[in-house]
Design an enzyme around this catalytic site. Structure first.
Site, PDB file in Angstrom:
ATOM      1  N   ASN A 438       0.836  -1.193   0.000  1.00  0.00           N
ATOM      2  CA  ASN A 438       0.000   0.000   0.000  1.00  0.00           C
ATOM      3  C   ASN A 438       0.872   1.244   0.000  1.00  0.00           C
ATOM      4  OD1 ASN A 438      -0.117   1.682   2.687  1.00  0.00           O
ATOM      5  ND2 ASN A 438       0.107  -0.459   3.336  1.00  0.00           N
ATOM      6  N   CYS A 439       0.303   2.355  -0.480  1.00  0.00           N
ATOM      7  CA  CYS A 439       0.995   3.638  -0.514  1.00  0.00           C
ATOM      8  C   CYS A 439      -0.009   4.740  -0.192  1.00  0.00           C
ATOM      9  CB  CYS A 439       1.620   3.882  -1.878  1.00  0.00           C
ATOM     10  SG  CYS A 439       2.442   5.496  -2.007  1.00  0.00           S
ATOM     11  N   ILE A 440      -0.116   5.119   1.073  1.00  0.00           N
ATOM     12  CA  ILE A 440      -0.988   6.175   1.593  1.00  0.00           C
ATOM     13  C   ILE A 440      -2.458   5.893   1.331  1.00  0.00           C
ATOM     14  CG2 ILE A 440      -1.586   8.614   1.586  1.00  0.00           C
ATOM     15  CD1 ILE A 440       1.172   9.369   1.112  1.00  0.00           C
ATOM     16  N   THR A 441      -2.880   5.868   0.063  1.00  0.00           N
ATOM     17  CA  THR A 441      -4.303   5.693  -0.238  1.00  0.00           C
ATOM     18  C   THR A 441      -4.553   4.539  -1.201  1.00  0.00           C
ATOM     19  OG1 THR A 441      -4.154   7.278  -2.051  1.00  0.00           O
ATOM     20  CG2 THR A 441      -4.805   8.138   0.094  1.00  0.00           C
ATOM     21  N   ARG A 442      -3.497   3.859  -1.664  1.00  0.00           N
ATOM     22  CA  ARG A 442      -3.660   2.875  -2.728  1.00  0.00           C
ATOM     23  C   ARG A 442      -3.112   1.512  -2.354  1.00  0.00           C
ATOM     24  NH1 ARG A 442      -0.481   6.360  -7.053  1.00  0.00           N
ATOM     25  NH2 ARG A 442       0.240   7.355  -5.157  1.00  0.00           N
TER      26      ARG A 442
END
Length: 494
Positions: A438-442
């Site tokens: 994951n990356c912050i919101t994704r």
């Protein structure tokens, strides 16, 4: 290549997550002791407040001033195929070897000259760029050599124990290459940065535009490192929090983001809400309200941006252009503000007590017309081009999304499990998932067989949108709850 850059962008979020606490500590410290960084004529505080304030400022500075090391460790951990401390150690080893061999003292000794005769580039090797490079080296060595098998008489150094050793050897080679390349690269970055700096407020606007245009690809970190950190000697973020004034006005490359994030995004979100179909406004209201609040308070903009990016890419370009225009106007005025994480209300309040802050109250005055412009531009574009922003989709698209998963109550303890389960079904089952991060919101997912992916099944409550950078790469936009969704995904995958 794009996948690697996207994974690197995700890895950078780990060390960047340290910035908020640093900003909070330093902000409170400045509030208690404005004189601690040389600010005079603000207000007097009690001796104990000065002591506590100085303590907090130094505590926050310990993180801000050592971001490069945090990057080396964070990137090494984030890009490693497994969560293992050996990767972090490898990143640190690479950092120590490279920065030591490329230090001014070492280079002078190797060249047999005085330190004053060494290229100034070598006095700027302890930067975030080198930290990121060290992290990449550490992760690559870990992924390649973590299962290395040696002869019996060297068996003690097999496996993960070999990672740090190999990393040190490879770092020697990289240092030799950088001995020639670093001055050229550094001076090129300085040229780019100083060229934009020479444009003054217009240059700041160009930077803000590029920041937003590159964000969907995760490439905005590259340009951010030039202006926010010490890659090219600009170092706007660190200078702001350390109270170091510069000729161009410290905070120039951060100030313009505040009106856009705090006022522009909520106004644009309201415009999209108003332009959604009346019967669907209740369905999208939660999305827009949460995205607006997130941007206003914390400066996290991805929940808003990914809500319309794929449905209306032209509108996103206009949105990025608005950032550039607002930034140019803002930094042309006698106002400066900074952030430790992003340009939200919390950072604005805390930064207003720092020595480099100037007329931060004017952000509100600038924000009001900014909100009006954002609202009008979004309203006009959506109406004129009939853009399919959230709440304006065709009936069959909405029905498919609704059938994919019923709305879940926030109080439902199984909410994240339900979202993860639906996503997993849309991906073709756990057997089709090669990796999930994951990356912050994704959610960043790699699948084995792209043909098994059903995007319609991925959509529904808890999923803002779906992006496919390549057939095998799937990005599921979940908003700020993505960490909880990934946790449940990992449980299901096991």
């Amino acid at each position: 290549m794009l996948k690697t850059l996207q994974r690197l962008g995700k890895s950078l979020m780990l060390p960047v997550a340290c910035l908020p606490i640093a900003g909070i500590l330093m902000g409170i410290g400045y509030l208690l002791a404005p004189s601690a960084m040389g600010a005079t004529g603000v207000y007097a505080t009690a001796p104990w407040m000065v002591t506590v304030g100085t303590f907090l400022i130094d505590a926050g500075g310990a993180l801000i001033n050592n971001m490069a090391i945090l990057f080396a460790i964070g990137v090494a951990v984030g890009m490693a195929n497994e969560r293992d401390g050996a990767s972090a150690l490898a990143g640190l080893v690479a950092w120590l070897v490279i920065t030591t061999l490329l230090s001014t003292t070492t280079v002078a000794a190797l060249m047999g000259v005085e330190a004053t005769a060494v290229d100034p580039a070598f006095s700027h090797t302890q930067t975030q760029f080198i930290g990121i490079l060290a992290g990449i080296i550490g992760a690559m060595c870990f992924n390649r050599f973590k299962d290395l098998k040696l002869p019996d008489y060297l068996a003690f150094f097999s496996g993960r124990r070999a990672v740090a050793i190999v990393t040190a050897l490879i770092s020697l080679v990289v240092s030799a290459i950088l001995f020639v390349v670093w001055p050229l690269l550094y001076n090129a970055l300085v040229l780019i940065g100083t060229s934009i700096v020479s444009l003054g407020a217009v240059g700041a606007g160009i930077y803000a535009f590029l920041n937003k245009i590159l964000l969907p690809f995760g490439l905005h970190h590259a340009i951010n490192s030039v202006f926010w950190f010490d890659v090219a000697g600009i170092n706007d973020l660190t200078n702001f929090w350390s109270g170091t004034q510069t000729a161009y006005g410290t905070g120039m490359y951060m100030t313009g983001f505040f009106p856009c994030m705090m006022f522009g995004i909520p106004a644009a979100a309201y415009a999209m809400y108003r332009q959604s179909k009346p019967e669907r406004r209740n369905l999208v209201k939660g999305l827009f309200v949460s995205a607006a609040l997130c941007a206003f308070l914390t400066g996290v903009t991805e929940p808003f941006e990914f809500a319309f990016l794929f449905a209306a890419p032209g509108l996103y370009v206009a949105y990025a252009a608005l950032y550039g225009i607002v930034t140019t106007i803002t930094v042309s005025l006698p106002v400066r503000a900074g952030f430790s994480f992003s340009a939200g209300a919390i950072d604005l309040f805390l930064s207003s007590f720092t020595p480099c802050a100037e007329n931060t109250w004017m952000i509100i005055l600038i924000g009001i017309p900014t909100a009006i412009v954002f609202f009008l531009v979004f309203t006009f574009a959506i109406r004129r081009f009939n853009l399919k922003t959230p709440g304006r989709e065709d009936d069959d698209q909405t029905a498919a999304a609704s059938d994919a998963a019923p709305a879940l109550s926030p109080e439902d303890s199984a909410k994240y499990t339900a979202i993860a389960s639906r996503v997993l079904v849309g991906l073709g089952g756990k057997e089709n998932v090669a990796s999930c991060e994951n990356c912050i919101t994704r959610l960043r997912i790699e699948v084995k067989n792209p043909e098994k992916v059903d995007e319609e099944k991925l959509k529904g409550d808890g999923v803002i949108g779906v992006m496919r950078p390549s057939p095998e790469a799937i990005q599921v936009i979940c908003g700020t709850q993505v960490q909880q969704v990934e946790n449940e995904m990992e449980k299901l995958l096991k």
